[in-house]
Design an enzyme around this catalytic site. Structure first.
Site, PDB file in Angstrom:
ATOM      1  N   TYR A 160     -54.699 -28.634 -47.002  1.00 12.62           N
ATOM      2  CA  TYR A 160     -54.804 -27.451 -47.834  1.00 12.62           C
ATOM      3  C   TYR A 160     -54.214 -27.791 -49.207  1.00 12.62           C
ATOM      4  CZ  TYR A 160     -55.774 -24.666 -43.658  1.00 12.62           C
ATOM      5  OH  TYR A 160     -56.329 -24.160 -42.521  1.00 12.62           O
ATOM      6  N   ARG A 194     -60.795 -23.626 -30.479  1.00 10.73           N
ATOM      7  CA  ARG A 194     -60.300 -22.751 -29.413  1.00 10.73           C
ATOM      8  C   ARG A 194     -60.447 -23.356 -28.019  1.00 10.73           C
ATOM      9  NH1 ARG A 194     -62.650 -18.945 -33.045  1.00 10.73           N
ATOM     10  NH2 ARG A 194     -61.130 -17.405 -33.817  1.00 10.73           N
ATOM     11  N   HIS A 207     -64.095 -21.404 -40.359  1.00 10.30           N
ATOM     12  CA  HIS A 207     -62.724 -21.253 -39.856  1.00 10.30           C
ATOM     13  C   HIS A 207     -62.720 -20.494 -38.526  1.00 10.30           C
ATOM     14  CE1 HIS A 207     -59.081 -22.474 -42.162  1.00 10.30           C
ATOM     15  NE2 HIS A 207     -58.448 -21.844 -41.196  1.00 10.30           N
TER      16      HIS A 207
END
Length: 405
Positions: free
Chosen positions: A156, A354, A299
């Site tokens: 980031y 996930r 995302h």
């Protein structure tokens, strides 16, 4: 029929003494692991993993978008031998699969990032460590068995450009092979579940959340026995008081431009990938800037709600950038058939987030192994039933093997 003949026909499987192994054995789909993980996690933490932005429309559509594609297989072809290996940015991978970056993994399960990276290394697939990880770049690199693993780093870009440059240098020094620059976090998405649960890092829970944690003492006991949670790569920020979920994303720079990317590209010795919901025009601009690939992602539905599903960006990105450019995709991958769909549309690999977190909660490092194993088996079987035997063939013939409904 005599009793001994009945016994010969009915084989009773002995019970597993290892309860974790028994639980994993009982999981035969990714969704089975998801259900098990939710039972084991406090609701605020489970919602942190599963939740998306605003109305969660993108969250749902990411999965649905893969299922809008149907297969039109070729039959009567020799599929006795299937080769799932491929090359990703110059390095062999046993599968066209990667483990995408996830933040604060040790809050979700105490083994954290090293367990995920260990499973990826055994499976010979890449793992991307997040800037927001709860294990530092250096600690992961020095972890047993991970020296030669295919480690990537997701960056980031911070308002503090010295910190940004320092992270890039640290990743290069620690032997990370690929730098992924996230370009979809000018501001943080609004995650309604986290707001309702009062989830912050360090935890500042609502009374309801605290009660829910108290109902799962196994989770809480492991957290208390583990080292203190922190954003390990940027600890000690926010005036020395440490970062929280509330304030850390405010440190991301919303003024980032293509010129900033060019400077980072020039300072990084390896391959650079842009990660975000990039359309064909941005994909071409990235290629022309000297970027080595794009990682198409929204995302996981956690940033801009109502954003296009990344799987629907794959074919336009490939057509715009040409064949000699890496195209990866995540957000919504839940089955090996999804990997096949991604490659048939032109991707080089699909990434998961996930699903491996669910596996980690369900069974630690062995649970991540289980997830990769399930996806590998499903993908291999899908290739055979499609009538293709290797990745090059799947990508070459891919669009003739698909139709959208």
């Amino acid at each position: 029929m005599k009793a001994r003949e009945v016994r010969a026909l009915i084989k009773v499987k002995p019970p597993r003494i290892d309860r974790r192994a028994a639980r994993l054995d009982a999981c035969i789909t990714i969704e089975d692991l998801h259900r098990l993980a939710r039972r084991r996690l406090p609701r605020p933490v489970a919602d942190y993993v599963d939740g998306g932005a605003d109305e969660e429309l993108t969250l749902a559509d990411n999965v649905a978008a893969f299922r809008r594609w149907q297969f039109t297989p070729s039959v009567l072809t020799d599929v006795a031998t299937i080769d799932t290996s491929t090359t990703l940015l110059g390095r062999r991978s046993a599968l066209p699969l990667g483990l995408a970056p996830t933040g604060y993994t040790r809050m979700i399960s105490s083994p954290g990032e090293p367990a995920v990276a260990g499973a990826a290394a055994r499976a010979e697939v890449p793992y991307v460590l997040s800037t927001m990880a709860s294990t530092s770049l250096e600690d992961l690199a020095s972890h047993r068995g991970l020296k030669d693993a295919d480690r990537w780093f997701q960056l980031y870009i911070w308002k503090d450009r010295d910190l940004t440059a320092q992270l890039v240098r640290r990743a290069a020094t620690a032997g990370y092979r690929v730098l992924e620059i996230a370009v979809d976090t000018a501001v943080s998405g609004y995650r309604v579940r986290d707001a309702r649960n009062g989830l912050t890092i360090p935890p500042h829970m609502t009374l309801k959340g605290l009660v829910d944690i108290g109902m799962r003492p196994g989770y809480w006991t492991k957290m208390l026995a583990s080292p203190a949670l922190e954003f390990a790569n940027v600890s000690g920020g926010a005036g020395g008081e440490g970062y929280t979920i509330d304030n850390i994303t405010k440190q991301f720079d919303p003024s980032v431009s293509w010129d900033d990317l060019a400077r980072i590209r020039d300072s990084w010795p390896g391959a650079v990938v842009l990660k975000g919901p990039l359309g064909p025009e941005d994909t071409v601009r990235a290629r022309d800037l000297g970027i080595d690939g794009v990682h198409l992602s929204n995302h996981g539905g956690r940033q801009l709600d109502r954003a296009v599903a990344p799987i629907d960006l794959v074919a336009p990105a490939r057509d715009a950038a040409g064949q000699d450019f890496a195209v990866f995709v995540d957000s919504g991958v839940r089955h090996g058939a999804d990997i096949a769909t991604a490659l048939a549309l032109g991707a080089d690999a699909a990434f998961i987030g996930r699903p491996y977190l669910w596996g980690l909660v369900a069974g630690g490092e062995a649970g991540v192994d289980k997830v990769i194993g399930l996806l590998s088996d499903q993908f291999t079987r899908t290739m055979a039933l499609l009538g293709v035997t290797n990745i090059d063939e799947l990508r070459k013939r891919g669009r003739t093997l698909l139709k959208q409904h």
